[in-house]
Design a protein around this motif. Structure first.
Motif, mmCIF file in Angstrom:
data_model
loop_
_atom_site.group_PDB
_atom_site.id
_atom_site.type_symbol
_atom_site.label_atom_id
_atom_site.label_comp_id
_atom_site.label_asym_id
_atom_site.label_seq_id
_atom_site.Cartn_x
_atom_site.Cartn_y
_atom_site.Cartn_z
ATOM 1 N N VAL A 174 0.832 -1.199 0.000
ATOM 2 C CA VAL A 174 0.000 0.000 0.000
ATOM 3 C C VAL A 174 0.869 1.252 0.000
ATOM 4 C CG1 VAL A 174 -1.812 1.273 1.218
ATOM 5 C CG2 VAL A 174 -1.812 -1.235 1.241
ATOM 6 N N ARG B 60 -5.304 9.110 -1.971
ATOM 7 C CA ARG B 60 -5.654 7.846 -2.628
ATOM 8 C C ARG B 60 -4.813 6.707 -2.057
ATOM 9 N NH1 ARG B 60 -8.674 6.181 -6.669
ATOM 10 N NH2 ARG B 60 -9.220 8.335 -7.159
ATOM 11 N N CYS B 61 -5.481 5.575 -1.797
ATOM 12 C CA CYS B 61 -4.832 4.381 -1.276
ATOM 13 C C CYS B 61 -4.540 3.453 -2.457
ATOM 14 C CB CYS B 61 -5.741 3.701 -0.252
ATOM 15 S SG CYS B 61 -4.976 2.305 0.585
ATOM 16 N N ASN B 62 -3.283 3.422 -2.892
ATOM 17 C CA ASN B 62 -2.877 2.582 -4.017
ATOM 18 C C ASN B 62 -2.358 1.256 -3.475
ATOM 19 O OD1 ASN B 62 -3.003 4.617 -6.397
ATOM 20 N ND2 ASN B 62 -1.867 5.695 -4.793
ATOM 21 N N ALA B 63 -3.090 0.178 -3.753
ATOM 22 C CA ALA B 63 -2.747 -1.143 -3.219
ATOM 23 C C ALA B 63 -2.466 -2.109 -4.357
ATOM 24 C CB ALA B 63 -3.882 -1.673 -2.342
ATOM 25 N N TYR C 212 -11.045 -1.370 2.124
ATOM 26 C CA TYR C 212 -10.094 -0.348 2.548
ATOM 27 C C TYR C 212 -10.592 0.268 3.858
ATOM 28 C CZ TYR C 212 -8.433 -0.552 -2.303
ATOM 29 O OH TYR C 212 -7.945 -0.960 -3.517
ATOM 30 N N TRP D 147 -9.633 3.553 6.504
ATOM 31 C CA TRP D 147 -8.853 4.756 6.756
ATOM 32 C C TRP D 147 -8.928 5.139 8.229
ATOM 33 C CZ3 TRP D 147 -5.916 7.338 3.125
ATOM 34 C CH2 TRP D 147 -6.130 7.003 1.781
ATOM 35 N N ASP E 290 -11.327 3.545 -1.606
ATOM 36 C CA ASP E 290 -9.891 3.580 -1.849
ATOM 37 C C ASP E 290 -9.335 5.001 -1.892
ATOM 38 O OD1 ASP E 290 -11.132 4.291 -4.206
ATOM 39 O OD2 ASP E 290 -9.608 3.354 -5.472
ATOM 40 N N HIS E 291 -10.192 6.042 -1.735
ATOM 41 C CA HIS E 291 -9.686 7.409 -1.693
ATOM 42 C C HIS E 291 -10.558 8.287 -0.816
ATOM 43 C CE1 HIS E 291 -12.705 7.663 -4.878
ATOM 44 N NE2 HIS E 291 -12.731 8.969 -4.693
ATOM 45 N N CYS F 256 -3.951 3.970 5.671
ATOM 46 C CA CYS F 256 -4.899 3.203 4.859
ATOM 47 C C CYS F 256 -4.532 1.729 4.975
ATOM 48 C CB CYS F 256 -4.867 3.640 3.398
ATOM 49 S SG CYS F 256 -5.885 2.613 2.328
ATOM 50 N N ALA G 206 -5.398 -1.975 3.547
ATOM 51 C CA ALA G 206 -6.051 -2.710 2.459
ATOM 52 C C ALA G 206 -6.041 -4.201 2.796
ATOM 53 C CB ALA G 206 -5.332 -2.464 1.138
#
Length: 346
Positions: free
Chosen positions: A166, A185-188, A197, A199, A215-216, A232, A234
């Motif tokens: 993540v 933004r949570c990039n997984a 996800y 937060w 995810d964001h 975040c 995931a």
């Protein structure tokens, strides 16, 4: 699963013959897998000569199983995991059990008939391997914060399995009070894909100016409630992964007003410089026109003066008066006139 159906028309036959084949099959290692190859319908004047199952490899074809009506069943590969069924319904299914990763590949069912010859049908088999999972306890002491209590390991899977990786993006270090239209933004990266996800912020609950979109996050208004460490988490079917980012909201001023203010100042300065440059150019052109008009006027005056004095005539006339009353001087009494003239060109 894709299913293909082939219809074969035989000359002189009273019926239609069909061979059904599974074009693409997927199985799991350890399970039983059947690759069908069968006749369907009725036929006449057709003799089955032989049925052969082959596996195509880089080194050539490997003969797995052969059925001959006269000689019976044979297994040239001598593999105890492979069998071929010979049923009264003319189905010649190849069965592999237990399925292994090495069984993945392209299989060919060859049906030899008389008088029509050989028919070939392919099956593409993909084998999935369940990863080996292992859980190891991690010694931990009681604490107010979350601490790891176990390590989960998944290995030798196909396709390879990942605990999610993540990364949080969207914060560039220049968030100022009263700014709008920011986001995180949570990039997984994970296999299997992420299913959820979560937060959190180190200071407590998520502020009301933040909209959670999975995810964001959408930041509707920047204020000091955003200060803190954002996390975040995931989750997929294998495990969980987390990413963190620390946010510090700044107070806007003349020196550090942020990108919007800085851009405005730059545009204003550039606009002023352009306006001054245009004014200087216009003034220069105006002065040049004035000087040109003055020069043209002087030229016209000088031209007129030259034309008016183009021919100047200077003449001198000398008159000599003689006394002719005396005889001695009479010889000189003829009138005499002396003229002198000059012509000058201007």
């Amino acid at each position: 699963m894709i299913h293909f159906c082939f219809q074969l028309f035989f000359s002189g036959a009273l019926g239609v013959q069909t061979i059904a084949e599974e074009g693409l099959l997927v199985g799991r290692a350890g399970d039983e897998m059947s690759l069908p190859c069968s006749f369907a319908g009725t036929f006449m004047n057709l003799t089955l000569v032989q049925v052969t199952w082959l596996k195509k490899t880089d080194g050539g074809n490997v003969n797995l199983a052969v059925y001959n009506p006269q000689y019976g069943m044979s297994y040239p590969s001598r593999s105890s995991r492979v069998t071929m069924a010979n049923s009264p319904t003319l189905s010649y299914t190849l069965t592999i059990t237990p399925l292994q990763l090495s069984d993945q590949g392209l299989y060919n069912c060859e049906v030899n008939t008389f008088p029509d010859g050989k028919l070939e049908f392919l099956t593409d088999l993909t084998v999935l391997v369940k990863p080996l999972s292992k859980v190891a306890a991690v010694p931990a002491e009681a604490a107010p914060l979350e601490v790891p209590v176990a390590n989960c390991t998944a290995a030798n899977g196909k396709p390879a399995a990942d605990p999610p990786e993540v990364i949080i993006t969207g914060y560039n270090g220049n968030w100022y009070m009263k700014n709008t239209n920011h986001s995180l933004r949570c990039n997984a990266k994970a296999n299997p894909p992420v299913t959820s996800y979560h937060w959190t912020i180190s200071t407590g609950s998520i502020p009301p100016t933040v909209q959670n979109m999975g995810d964001h996050l959408i930041i509707t208004l920047v204020d000091y409630s955003l200060n803190g460490t954002w996390t975040c988490e995931a989750t997929n079917s294998i495990g969980r992964g987390r990413g963190e980012i620390s946010i510090v909201v700044k107070e806007p001023d003349f020196a550090t007003a942020g990108e919007p203010f800085g851009s405005t100042v730059i545009y204003l300065v550039v606009g002023i410089l352009v306006a001054v440059l245009i004014a200087v150019v216009l003034l220069t052109l105006a002065r040049k026109k004035v000087r040109q008009r003055v020069a043209d006027s002087k030229e016209k005056v000088n031209s007129c003066q030259r034309k008016g004095s183009e021919f100047v005539v200077l003449a001198t006339v000398s008159l000599k008066v003689m006394d002719c009353s005396h005889p001695s001087k009479r010889e000189n009494c003829d009138p005499e006139t002396t003229e002198h003239s000059e012509t000058a060109m201007g």
